[in-house]
Scaffold this motif. Structure first.
Motif, PDB file in Angstrom:
ATOM      1  N   ASP A 184     -11.917   8.843  10.390  1.00 31.44           N
ATOM      2  CA  ASP A 184     -11.251   9.559   9.302  1.00 31.44           C
ATOM      3  C   ASP A 184     -11.531   8.807   7.993  1.00 31.44           C
ATOM      4  N   GLU A 185     -12.304   9.433   7.151  1.00 28.31           N
ATOM      5  CA  GLU A 185     -12.707   8.753   5.910  1.00 28.31           C
ATOM      6  C   GLU A 185     -11.495   8.477   5.026  1.00 28.31           C
ATOM      7  N   GLU A 186     -10.540   9.396   5.045  1.00 27.46           N
ATOM      8  CA  GLU A 186      -9.341   9.218   4.208  1.00 27.46           C
ATOM      9  C   GLU A 186      -8.551   8.003   4.672  1.00 27.46           C
ATOM     10  N   ALA A 187      -8.486   7.832   5.965  1.00 30.50           N
ATOM     11  CA  ALA A 187      -7.771   6.675   6.505  1.00 30.50           C
ATOM     12  C   ALA A 187      -8.432   5.378   6.051  1.00 30.50           C
ATOM     13  N   LEU A 188      -9.760   5.377   6.111  1.00 35.31           N
ATOM     14  CA  LEU A 188     -10.496   4.173   5.698  1.00 35.31           C
ATOM     15  C   LEU A 188     -10.267   3.885   4.215  1.00 35.31           C
ATOM     16  N   LYS A 189     -10.297   4.954   3.436  1.00 36.14           N
ATOM     17  CA  LYS A 189     -10.108   4.762   1.980  1.00 36.14           C
ATOM     18  C   LYS A 189      -8.721   4.214   1.711  1.00 36.14           C
ATOM     19  N   HIS A 190      -7.746   4.747   2.425  1.00 38.31           N
ATOM     20  CA  HIS A 190      -6.378   4.287   2.249  1.00 38.31           C
ATOM     21  C   HIS A 190      -6.263   2.813   2.616  1.00 38.31           C
ATOM     22  N   ALA A 191      -6.835   2.470   3.757  1.00 34.93           N
ATOM     23  CA  ALA A 191      -6.783   1.069   4.205  1.00 34.93           C
ATOM     24  C   ALA A 191      -7.502   0.167   3.200  1.00 34.93           C
ATOM     25  N   GLN A 192      -8.636   0.655   2.731  1.00 35.56           N
ATOM     26  CA  GLN A 192      -9.431  -0.131   1.764  1.00 35.56           C
ATOM     27  C   GLN A 192      -8.631  -0.397   0.500  1.00 35.56           C
ATOM     28  N   ARG A 193      -7.987   0.651  -0.003  1.00 40.64           N
ATOM     29  CA  ARG A 193      -7.201   0.486  -1.242  1.00 40.64           C
ATOM     30  C   ARG A 193      -6.111  -0.555  -1.033  1.00 40.64           C
ATOM     31  N   ALA A 194      -5.381  -0.386   0.068  1.00 40.98           N
ATOM     32  CA  ALA A 194      -4.239  -1.276   0.331  1.00 40.98           C
ATOM     33  C   ALA A 194      -4.707  -2.719   0.525  1.00 40.98           C
ATOM     34  N   ILE A 195      -5.749  -2.889   1.332  1.00 46.51           N
ATOM     35  CA  ILE A 195      -6.188  -4.251   1.678  1.00 46.51           C
ATOM     36  C   ILE A 195      -6.824  -4.938   0.473  1.00 46.51           C
ATOM     37  N   LEU A 196      -7.644  -4.196  -0.241  1.00 43.95           N
ATOM     38  CA  LEU A 196      -8.311  -4.835  -1.386  1.00 43.95           C
ATOM     39  C   LEU A 196      -7.325  -5.161  -2.505  1.00 43.95           C
ATOM     40  N   SER A 197      -6.258  -4.389  -2.582  1.00 41.14           N
ATOM     41  CA  SER A 197      -5.273  -4.719  -3.629  1.00 41.14           C
ATOM     42  C   SER A 197      -4.539  -6.013  -3.267  1.00 41.14           C
ATOM     43  N   ILE A 198      -4.305  -6.227  -1.973  1.00 38.50           N
ATOM     44  CA  ILE A 198      -3.710  -7.494  -1.535  1.00 38.50           C
ATOM     45  C   ILE A 198      -4.701  -8.632  -1.775  1.00 38.50           C
ATOM     46  N   GLU A 199      -5.945  -8.367  -1.458  1.00 34.74           N
ATOM     47  CA  GLU A 199      -6.979  -9.408  -1.590  1.00 34.74           C
ATOM     48  C   GLU A 199      -7.166  -9.830  -3.046  1.00 34.74           C
ATOM     49  N   ARG A 200      -7.055  -8.830  -3.922  1.00 41.63           N
ATOM     50  CA  ARG A 200      -7.193  -9.149  -5.366  1.00 41.63           C
ATOM     51  C   ARG A 200      -6.119 -10.157  -5.775  1.00 41.63           C
ATOM     52  N   PHE A 201      -4.974 -10.039  -5.149  1.00 38.09           N
ATOM     53  CA  PHE A 201      -3.856 -10.924  -5.490  1.00 38.09           C
ATOM     54  C   PHE A 201      -3.973 -12.262  -4.755  1.00 38.09           C
ATOM     55  N   LYS A 202      -4.281 -12.190  -3.458  1.00 36.80           N
ATOM     56  CA  LYS A 202      -4.273 -13.398  -2.630  1.00 36.80           C
ATOM     57  C   LYS A 202      -5.559 -14.215  -2.725  1.00 36.80           C
ATOM     58  N   LYS A 203      -6.646 -13.526  -2.989  1.00 33.79           N
ATOM     59  CA  LYS A 203      -7.968 -14.169  -3.094  1.00 33.79           C
ATOM     60  C   LYS A 203      -8.247 -15.064  -1.887  1.00 33.79           C
ATOM     61  N   THR A 204      -8.175 -14.496  -0.733  1.00 32.09           N
ATOM     62  CA  THR A 204      -8.392 -15.258   0.498  1.00 32.09           C
ATOM     63  C   THR A 204      -9.859 -15.582   0.699  1.00 32.09           C
ATOM     64  N   GLY A 205     -10.739 -14.782   0.137  1.00 35.12           N
ATOM     65  CA  GLY A 205     -12.178 -15.012   0.321  1.00 35.12           C
ATOM     66  C   GLY A 205     -12.721 -14.376   1.592  1.00 35.12           C
ATOM     67  N   HIS A 206     -11.879 -13.694   2.329  1.00 27.64           N
ATOM     68  CA  HIS A 206     -12.385 -13.051   3.541  1.00 27.64           C
ATOM     69  C   HIS A 206     -13.170 -11.797   3.159  1.00 27.64           C
ATOM     70  N   SER A 207     -13.980 -11.347   4.092  1.00 29.13           N
ATOM     71  CA  SER A 207     -14.760 -10.138   3.792  1.00 29.13           C
ATOM     72  C   SER A 207     -14.161  -8.947   4.541  1.00 29.13           C
ATOM     73  N   PHE A 208     -14.257  -7.803   3.932  1.00 32.20           N
ATOM     74  CA  PHE A 208     -13.661  -6.579   4.489  1.00 32.20           C
ATOM     75  C   PHE A 208     -14.729  -5.488   4.521  1.00 32.20           C
ATOM     76  N   ASN A 209     -14.991  -5.010   5.702  1.00 32.68           N
ATOM     77  CA  ASN A 209     -16.045  -4.008   5.865  1.00 32.68           C
ATOM     78  C   ASN A 209     -15.465  -2.756   6.495  1.00 32.68           C
ATOM     79  N   PHE A 210     -15.800  -1.627   5.912  1.00 30.55           N
ATOM     80  CA  PHE A 210     -15.215  -0.372   6.376  1.00 30.55           C
ATOM     81  C   PHE A 210     -16.339   0.532   6.906  1.00 30.55           C
ATOM     82  N   HIS A 211     -16.189   0.966   8.154  1.00 27.95           N
ATOM     83  CA  HIS A 211     -17.242   1.768   8.798  1.00 27.95           C
ATOM     84  C   HIS A 211     -16.687   3.128   9.175  1.00 27.95           C
TER      85      HIS A 211
END
Lengths: 493, 487
Positions: B350-377
């Motif tokens: 489900d592309e919408e699900a991925l987009k939703h997850a991407q938005r949520a996770i990357l917004s946390i990452e922008r704040f936390k700056k963990t340096g981990h990589s996030f890949n969406f397939h």
């Protein structure tokens, strides 16, 4: 080694030669009867204007054309080969041209316009008659050789040949162009004819090929139709598409054979009405054959109240013994399910017994090619299956140690001891009863459909659940029939 | 030039009065086939259109002679009826009879003028609509007769109960304070909590009986019962956004990422107080709680994988990741200077699900700056079963909420592919609802949400061909089981 006759170009020329004969005959007929004679006589009118002093001599020369034309007409019917007819045409053009050349000689003027008559001869013979090069050259020489001899002699006989030579030179341009034009006309015409002959030949070959193909396909179709009585649709399709090659001979193959027999059939058949017996046997055989073909078994023969079938030929199957047993168990279950029907007509419980054996046999088409052929297996395995069947109790499926050992993971078996079977007196055969498909078997199967061997694909059902479904027979594979076999772990990326 | 010719224009012919056809020329209302009939002289004809002053009816070919004979005559006491109900009597005259060019049976059409009391179109409509209602009710009674009495009685009884609740909550809703948004929301929330907790005792008593009531029925009869129950109770259940989404399946399947979000958000939602209460009840049902619990379980698994990983580079894959709330929670608590680098992979069809997850996770990452990589397939499960997981040598691969939709052979095939992607020492975690899910009858009957429930033994059986080292775990309610396949 290729013979000359096999060469395509020689063949075309031979065809052309046959046409040439008729062509020359019809051209000579027209030119001799309808052109040369009337024209020659008509042009005597021109003689009265241009050479009145020679009118009677010219008339005599012109009248000589008549026997020439009649002679040519006669000879063209008599001669049979293209070579002879071409030479006749050359001679004919020589005669026609030299009538005109005689007139030119009598007139005595090298620049006389009478030479134009030679053009008519050249066009009439040179461009219509299908000459070969040699014949064309002879024709040209026959027409213009004497002409140039005459005009040059006349020119040099004059005191000042300059004018005459000028006239001859001028005329030569026209003569040369006409010769070239006629040659080109003949050349292109002949090319066209050869192409047409070539195309016609190809078309004939194509039609013959197609007839041959149609004949082959019809034979194939008839053969496949007869095969479909013995083999499942998948096997027939495999044979048709060439996946399985049917050798004409017999091959040695490992098979698993089953012999199914109706219990007390002889007794029942004698006592019951003919119509009831027919209904029962038809129903039994319909179901049996359908189930056997579903598992890709080859139906070998019907023996009145029994059926012999085997698996692993012509289509190879890794699980051929399992297929035979599954089919046999399913047949037994089907009979039990239809027991009400059977009892009404059979007036007794309808039961079967079955014997299953596996081993090496000779398999192939046996029989007379002309009258009757059937795909069958011959070997001790078939006899063993039959003897095991005889030794079985009603509703029992019995087999030997080899099969039992092979299928013990998938089927529940029990030993019923050692028996002596007719024809196998040397050995006591350890006989096993096959009870049912083992419940433990969520088989580590294949990605093939367990019913028809077709390819499985991932689909969703009406509840939104993912299922494996067979593309061929639409069977949904559930947990009781099949799972995919474990695969080797791929190497790390 | 004659008068006629003067007036004559190109292609326009002035008709003589004698030639003028006597046609009823009012606007007509077309009538649905088989609805309205005209009866006169012992014959019945189907009316095709009518107006206040005229009507047309269909004449079968074999009756044209009869109609031809009476054409032009005044026909008294003609009755108009709709589905057997006589609603008008008048006199008519047939003025026209012509062949119907589009009739396949060679029928004719007769046009009539109304001579006596004129037709009132609104009366006709009233009768037609009333007969339609009667027809609907007859269909309803037919369906009701086909439903086994115990089941239909149980449904109707339950419908009455919900109706009572709804009526009372609707009344209560009118008393909710409206001047303060927060007070309003709190009030609603409190009411929803109280009533839904009562529902959680009441509803299971009802739908707990459903399997027994449906047990001995054929598939066709079960289908009819399902439809009946949904028709009767749908108005009370599908107002709840969670139920609405599950039933109507806007993403093509139930249990999509938005439904997971609704569970995790744990808020009330819906248009009315009753809908909000129903929503609260559904998300607090044991199944809903189990889904929330699995987020906690998976979070714990991610923590332990990261903690115990020997390598500094870790690969974690989530299949059918949905909103990936467990990863969001993990990132939120993770210190930004962690020395391990995690490569997260999220796979969902489900592309919408991925987009939703991407938005949520990357917004946390922008704040936390963990340096981990996030890949969406964006991959369908069909691709995974066909070609395998696109990432190899994973420390942890998990999938919750996917295998419930797989039959056993598909589950084994998918598990095989997932397990192959783990590295030695890694593990694959596969979640599945257990057979002890008490909400299953509700989900299947009202929400058309059909999962495949499995026991520990079932999970062992289907995954044993894939891996020898299997452990079955569960979340606290034991409604969601997890097969842990250790490599």
């Amino acid at each position: 080694m290729k013979t000359v006759i096999d060469s395509p170009s020689v063949l075309l020329n031979e065809i052309r030669d046959v046409e040439v004969v008729e062509e020359i005959r019809s051209i000579l007929k027209i030119t001799a009867n309808w052109m040369a004679m009337p024209l020659f006589l008509l042009f005597w009118g021109a003689d009265l204007i241009y050479a009145p002093q020679w009118k009677w001599e010219f008339l005599g020369i012109r009248l000589l054309i008549l026997p020439v034309c009649l002679g040519v007409g006669y000879l063209s019917r008599k001669l049979t080969t293209a070579k002879e007819l071409r030479l006749l045409a050359v001679a004919y053009s020589f005669c026609l041209a030299n009538g005109i050349n005689m007139m030119i000689f009598l007139i005595g003027d090298p620049g006389t316009p009478y030479y134009a008559g030679l053009f008519l001869v050249l066009i009439g013979c040179g461009s219509f008659i299908p000459y070969r090069k040699r014949d064309y050259i002879l024709t040209v020489l026959g027409i213009y050789g004497p002409y140039f001899s005459i005009v040059f002699k006349l020119a040099f006989d004059q005191a000042d040949p300059t004018q005459a030579l000028k006239a001859i030179t001028t005329n030569s341009f026209f003569i040369g162009s006409s010769i070239a034009m006629c040659f080109l006309i003949r050349f292109f015409h002949e090319n066209l004819r050869m192409k047409e002959i070539g195309a016609r030949k190809l078309l004939n070959e194509e039609v013959k090929n197609r007839e041959e193909i149609i004949r082959q396909k019809t034979d194939e179709g008839v053969a496949l139709a007869s095969l479909s009585r013995q083999f499942s649709p998948q096997v027939v399709e495999s044979i048709r598409t060439g996946k399985i090659k049917f050798e004409d001979g017999v091959t040695k193959t490992q098979i698993c054979a089953v012999f199914i027999d109706i219990v007390n059939s002889t007794d029942r058949i004698v006592r019951l009405e003919k119509e009831n017996v027919e209904k029962v046997l038809t129903h039994f055989l319909d179901d049996t054959i359908k189930i056997m073909l579903k598992y890709d078994l080859t139906i070998d023969k019907f023996l009145g109240d029994g059926v012999l079938a085997f698996c692993n030929a012509p289509l190879k199957r890794n699980d051929f013994a399992q297929r035979v047993l599954r089919a046999t168990i399913e047949i037994r279950e089907k009979i039990k399910a239809d027991q009400d029907f059977y009892e009404k007509l059979w007036l007794k419980s309808f039961e079967i017994r079955a014997g299953v054996a596996s081993g090496s046999v000779n398999v192939g088409f046996y029989g007379s090619k002309k009258y009757y052929q059937t795909y069958t297996a011959i070997g001790p395995v078939v006899n063993l299956a039959s003897r095991l069947c005889s030794a079985a109790e009603p509703n029992q499926i019995v087999t030997d140690w080899d099969v039992a050992e092979n299928i013990k993971e998938e089927f529940t078996t029990r030993s019923i001891g050692k028996k002596t079977l007719k024809g196998f007196d040397q050995d006591m055969i350890h006989v096993f009863e096959v009870l049912d498909v083992s419940k433990k078997t969520e088989l580590m199967g294949s990605s093939e459909c367990p019913s028809c061997g077709g390819l499985l694909s991932l689909e969703t059902n009406d509840k939104g659940q993912f299922v494996f479904m067979c593309r061929s027979c639409c069977t949904v594979v559930d947990s009781s029939t099949n799972t995919l076999a474990p695969e080797k772990k791929p190497s790390a990326a | 030039m004659s008068e006629q010719k003067k007036l004559q224009q190109e292609n326009f012919e002035i008709l003589n009065n004698d030639h003028r056809k006597k046609i009823v020329r009012q606007d007509r209302f077309p009538i649905e086939a088989g609805t309205c009939f005209l009866q006169f002289s012992g014959e019945i004809f189907e009316i095709t259109n009518l107006s206040s002053f005229g009507l047309a009816f269909n004449v079968p070919a074999f009756k044209t002679t009869f109609v031809e004979k009476i054409k032009g005559e005044m026909l008294e006491s003609c009755t108009l009826a709709v589905k057997g109900f006589n609603f008008h009597e008048t006199s008519i005259r047939i003025v026209r009879l012509e062949k119907n060019p589009i009739s396949a049976l060679g029928d004719w059409t007769a046009g009539c003028e109304v001579l006596d009391s004129y037709l009132i179109w609104e009366n006709f409509q009233a009768v037609q609509k009333s007969m339609r209602i009667i027809g609907n009710m007859n269909d309803y009674f037919t369906v009701l007769n086909e439903i086994p009495k115990p089941f239909s009685s149980a449904i109707i009884e339950f419908k009455n109960v919900l109706e009572q609740f709804k009526n009372q909550l609707d009344l209560l809703e009118k008393q909710i304070p409206t001047d303060n948004t927060k007070a309003n929301a709190d009030f609603r929330d409190m009411v929803a909590q109280v009533i839904s907790s009562h529902f959680s005792k009441l509803m299971p008593e009802f739908y707990g009986k459903i399997p027994t009531l449906l047990a001995k029925l054929t598939e066709i009869d079960k289908e009819k019962c399902h439809k009946f129950a949904q028709q009767q109770l749908g108005a009370y259940i599908y107002g709840a956004p969670f139920a609405n989404r599950a039933f109507y399946k806007p993403r093509g399947y139930a249990g999509d990422f938005e439904m997971m979000n609704q569970l995790y958000r744990d808020n009330i939602a819906g248009a009315s107080l009753f809908d909000q209460t129903m929503h609260r009840y559904l998300i607090d049902e044991p199944a809903g709680e189990a889904v929330k619990n699995r987020g906690t379980y998976l979070l714990e698994k991610i923590r332990s994988t990261v903690l115990n990983a020997k390598s500094k580079n870790i690969k974690i894959v989530s299949i059918a990741s949905g909103p990936a709330l467990e990863v969001q929670l993990f990132l939120s608590e993770l210190a930004s200077n962690s020395d391990k680098k995690i490569e997260f992979h999220f796979i969902d069809q489900d592309e919408e699900a991925l987009k939703h997850a991407q938005r949520a996770i990357l917004s946390i990452e922008r704040f936390k700056k963990t340096g981990h990589s996030f890949n969406f397939h964006n991959l369908a499960i069909k691709n995974i079963i066909a070609t395998g997981v696109p990432i190899a040598d994973c420390d942890l691969i998990y999938s919750a909420g996917l295998f419930d939709y797989f039959t056993d052979p598909v589950a084994t095939a998918a598990a095989q592919k997932i397990f192959q992607a783990t590295k030695p020492g890694g593990c694959a975690i596969i979640g599945n609802f257990s057979k002890d899910n008490p909400t299953a009858p509700l989900m299947e009957l009202f929400l058309e949400w059909h999962l495949i429930y499995r026991s520990s033994e079932n999970l062992q059986r289907i995954f044993s061909p894939v891996c020898k080292n299997i452990k079955i775990e569960s979340e606290p309610l034991k409604i969601n089981l997890f097969a842990v396949l250790n490599n």
